[in-house]
Design a protein around this motif. Structure first.
Motif, short mmCIF file in Angstrom:
data_model
loop_
_atom_site.label_atom_id
_atom_site.label_comp_id
_atom_site.label_asym_id
_atom_site.label_seq_id
_atom_site.Cartn_x
_atom_site.Cartn_y
_atom_site.Cartn_z
N PRO A 1 1.48 -1.31 0.33
CA PRO A 1 0.00 -0.09 -0.09
C PRO A 1 0.82 1.44 0.15
O PRO A 1 1.88 1.12 0.29
N GLU A 2 0.37 2.22 -0.41
CA GLU A 2 1.18 3.68 -0.17
C GLU A 2 1.56 3.93 1.41
O GLU A 2 0.29 3.73 2.56
N VAL A 3 2.39 4.35 1.60
CA VAL A 3 2.95 4.82 2.90
C VAL A 3 2.47 6.20 3.52
O VAL A 3 3.17 6.88 2.84
N ALA A 4 1.47 5.97 3.35
CA ALA A 4 0.46 8.09 3.64
C ALA A 4 1.34 8.28 4.64
O ALA A 4 0.93 9.45 5.07
N ASP A 5 2.05 7.94 5.88
CA ASP A 5 2.12 8.56 7.02
C ASP A 5 3.41 8.97 7.44
O ASP A 5 4.08 8.76 8.89
N LEU A 6 3.96 8.92 6.26
CA LEU A 6 6.09 9.42 6.71
C LEU A 6 5.76 10.82 7.50
O LEU A 6 4.82 11.56 6.60
N PRO A 7 6.58 10.78 8.07
CA PRO A 7 6.59 12.47 9.11
C PRO A 7 6.72 12.79 8.13
O PRO A 7 8.22 13.02 6.83
N THR A 8 6.76 14.48 8.31
CA THR A 8 6.98 15.58 7.52
C THR A 8 8.99 15.47 7.13
O THR A 8 9.10 16.21 6.35
N GLU A 9 9.30 15.27 8.64
CA GLU A 9 10.76 15.31 8.36
C GLU A 9 12.01 14.37 8.08
O GLU A 9 12.32 14.87 7.40
N LEU B 1 11.94 -1.46 -1.11
CA LEU B 1 10.66 -2.76 -0.67
C LEU B 1 11.22 -3.95 0.30
O LEU B 1 12.70 -3.64 0.75
N PRO B 2 10.44 -4.55 0.86
CA PRO B 2 10.73 -4.88 1.83
C PRO B 2 11.39 -6.33 1.12
O PRO B 2 10.53 -7.18 1.11
N PRO C 1 17.18 -4.63 10.00
CA PRO C 1 17.08 -3.04 9.41
C PRO C 1 16.45 -3.18 8.74
O PRO C 1 15.71 -1.69 8.51
N SER C 2 16.37 -3.26 8.03
CA SER C 2 15.18 -2.91 6.38
C SER C 2 15.42 -4.02 5.71
O SER C 2 14.60 -3.81 4.10
N TYR C 3 14.25 -4.61 6.62
CA TYR C 3 13.21 -6.24 6.32
C TYR C 3 14.54 -6.41 4.76
O TYR C 3 13.48 -6.94 4.02
N PRO D 1 7.53 0.74 7.87
CA PRO D 1 6.32 0.86 8.09
C PRO D 1 6.80 -1.17 9.03
O PRO D 1 6.67 -1.07 8.15
N PRO D 2 6.47 -1.26 10.22
CA PRO D 2 6.45 -2.75 10.32
C PRO D 2 5.76 -2.87 9.93
O PRO D 2 5.38 -4.46 9.58
N SER D 3 4.61 -2.16 9.67
CA SER D 3 3.61 -3.36 8.34
C SER D 3 4.66 -3.85 7.45
O SER D 3 3.63 -4.70 6.06
N PHE D 4 5.71 -3.50 6.75
CA PHE D 4 5.78 -4.14 5.89
C PHE D 4 6.17 -5.82 6.17
O PHE D 4 6.75 -6.43 5.50
N ALA D 5 6.26 -5.83 7.11
CA ALA D 5 7.44 -7.43 7.41
C ALA D 5 6.46 -8.48 6.73
O ALA D 5 6.36 -9.08 6.16
N ALA D 6 4.37 -8.23 7.72
CA ALA D 6 4.09 -9.82 5.85
C ALA D 6 4.16 -8.88 5.02
O ALA D 6 3.55 -10.02 4.14
N TYR D 7 4.10 -8.50 3.95
CA TYR D 7 4.18 -7.84 2.76
C TYR D 7 5.41 -8.38 2.23
O TYR D 7 5.69 -8.53 1.06
#
Length: 567
Positions: free
Chosen positions: A417-425, A449-450, A456-458, A470-476
């Motif tokens: 999915p889109e990682v829409a919640d990247l922090p602005t910094e 990509l995971p 540290p970077s899947y 995001p941590p959710s990338f592990a499942a993908y």
């Protein structure tokens, strides 16, 4: 230069098929029905552990693409760049950014891709250079009125002291398309200020790009993706024309001008450039293919795809279409007719490095302001990831059934999915800064990509990644989906394997008396696609079920599900 210490080669995530010969010499039109996988080099795989994807990382993961079943990979820019616009600010179009590798690394990548039966397409960026390009640095030193400045678009400003931009033209990334230099002149940049536009009326510009086409063709590339193909030719006769409204600088405002007359988009003169390129590309055996990124209406886009020009052009109407059966049917019909009129094959794409990933985008309500959604972190409205993935799988199976070329974007085979919640910094897209933090930009579809479920970077590299995952990338991750029945990765593999067996022509015939909300068509090569976009299950027509994007529901095709049937 970055430390080139490497990590051990990772085990291939899936066995590669037996090496197959490169058949392009026997089939120079291989691209007409090809499945092309877009690699965004910074985010694909990192071999040296510096957090940035590189060419050796891509080479090590080519077995993933071969096992996936694609026909070619297209690499976004890997040239020397300060990355002011993700690599599309090119300082040298005939070299490799040292952070990403060397020309030897590139040659190794091409050789390995060809050994695996994969064609290689590279980006060419002819509209502009980096402000670090030797030509632009020479132009700054040379001063107003110098021959060096004629390779770009320098002009005096308006106002008593030349303090105002020469025109009201706007940058695609926001703000004025003009940047003032210390001696008082202004230069044109339709994108970031670090990307000065070239003057395609200058013979040096034309000659240099011809050299670039030959340089990469001689190194074995099979084709080119042409960035901003519709913007090269510009009306630079004095006085330059104001547009009268900032929004008329956008590609979508082309309808406000007679075809071919906008000051800098889709001008008729651009086609002479591509006819010249085609002579170069056809001098190779087999001829090198090319595909235009041209954000113009379908009838005008077909001109870029003519046989004596680039041969193919991206179809963005399909990408922009809503998840609606009637709208998609019309877009598909129009796209096929447009391609046929140009003697080209159609192109289909759902995601790329510039748009919200379709696993998220297709779930947004019609007329959603995607930028507002990104600014909300993907929470307004919230997108159910499971529902989004179901719809994305159905959309992909529908796309892969269509005649023509399909372009896949890295990670969509994992259902990312889109990682829409990247922090602005952490944002790096110039859109964020250039719009004064009004538009969030495109970083959310460029997150690395995971490959593995841990690390540290899947599995992207030995250290972290240049954008946080995001941590959710592990499942993908590829590791999580490899060999897993029903996974999105295995669906893509099965679809591409089946497609390769079925595709044998470019005919499509819509079925009569199709239920509302359903797309159903027969392919002339003897199979059928049924896509249920309605909220209710529907009965399938007679035929052997070859593949479905989701399990059948009591023998019926559920909502947001596509099936392929043998006849």
């Amino acid at each position: 230069m970055t430390d080139r210490t490497t990590t051990p080669d990772p085990r291939p995530p899936h066995p590669a098929p037996d090496a197959t010969p490169d058949l392009s010499s026997k089939n120079p039109d291989w691209w007409r029905q090809a499945v092309v996988y877009q690699v965004y080099p910074r985010s694909f795989a990192d071999a040296d552990g510096d957090g940035l994807g590189d060419l050796r990382g891509i080479t090590r993961r080519l077995t993933h693409l071969a096992a996936l079943g694609v026909d070619a990979l297209w690499m976004s820019p890997f040239y020397p760049s300060e990355l002011a616009d993700g690599g599309y600010d090119v300082a040298d179009p005939r070299d490799v950014d040292p952070r990403l590798g060397t020309l030897d690394d590139f040659d190794t990548l091409v050789a390995e891709a060809h050994r695996l039966g994969l064609k290689v397409i590279v980006d060419i960026v002819p509209n502009h250079t980096s402000h670090q390009h030797v030509w632009f640095q020479e132009a700054l030193r040379a001063g107003p009125g110098s021959p060096a400045r004629d390779r770009y678009v320098f002009r005096d400003g308006k106002g008593e002291q030349g303090e105002l931009p020469p025109t009201d033209w706007q940058s695609v990334f926001g703000g004025s398309a003009w940047q003032r230099v210390p001696d008082g002149q202004w230069y044109l940049h339709l994108f970031a200020a670090e990307q000065p536009d070239l003057n395609w009326g200058h013979p040096d510009v034309r000659a240099d790009v011809r050299t670039t086409l030959r340089f990469w063709s001689d190194r074995g590339v099979d084709g080119f993706r042409v960035d901003v193909a519709h913007a090269l030719a510009k009306d630079l006769d004095e006085p330059l024309r104001d547009l009268g409204a900032p929004e008329l600088s956008r590609e979508g405002a082309l309808a406000d001008f007679p075809p071919g007359t906008h000051p800098f988009y889709d001008r008729d003169e651009v086609h002479e450039i591509y006819r010249d390129w085609r002579k170069i590309l056809d001098a190779y055996s087999p001829p090198r293919m090319a595909v235009a990124e041209a954000w113009v209406p379908g009838a005008r886009r077909a001109l870029y795809a003519r046989r004596d020009e680039l041969g193919q052009a991206f179809n963005f109407e399909y990408l922009q279409a809503a998840w609606d059966a009637e709208e998609l049917r019309q877009v598909i019909t129009d796209s096929l007719e447009t391609a046929h009129a140009a003697g080209a094959s159609a192109t289909w794409v759902l995601s790329n490095h510039d748009v919200v990933r379709h696993a998220s985008r297709l779930m947004l309500p019609p007329d959603t302001d995607e930028n507002a959604w990104l600014l909300s972190g993907g929470h307004a409205p919230a997108v159910d990831p499971d529902a989004g993935l179901r719809r994305a799988r159905a959309a992909t199976l529908l796309m892969l059934a269509l005649p023509g070329s399909a372009y896949l974007y890295q990670g969509e085979e994992l259902g990312l999915p889109e990682v829409a919640d990247l922090p602005t910094e952490v944002l790096q897209d110039p859109i964020w800064e250039q719009t004064g933090h009004v538009r969030k930009g495109r970083d959310g579809c460029r997150v690395p990509l995971p490959w593995t479920t841990t690390g540290p970077s899947y599995g992207f590299g030995a250290a972290g990644a240049w954008l946080p995952q995001p941590p959710s990338f592990a499942a993908y991750a590829v590791e999580a989906q490899d060999g897993a029945e029903g996974s999105t990765l295995e669906l893509y593999r099965a679809a591409l394997r089946t497609r390769r067996k079925l595709i044998d022509g470019e005919a499509l015939n819509w079925a009569e008396e199709t239920p509302a909300g359903v797309l159903q068509f027969d392919r002339g090569d003897g199979w059928r696609c049924v896509a249920n976009l309605s909220p209710d299950p529907v009965s399938l027509p007679a035929g052997e079920v070859l593949l479905t994007s989701a399990p059948l529901e009591d023998g019926r095709l559920g909502p947001d599900t596509t099936a392929w049937l043998g006849r």
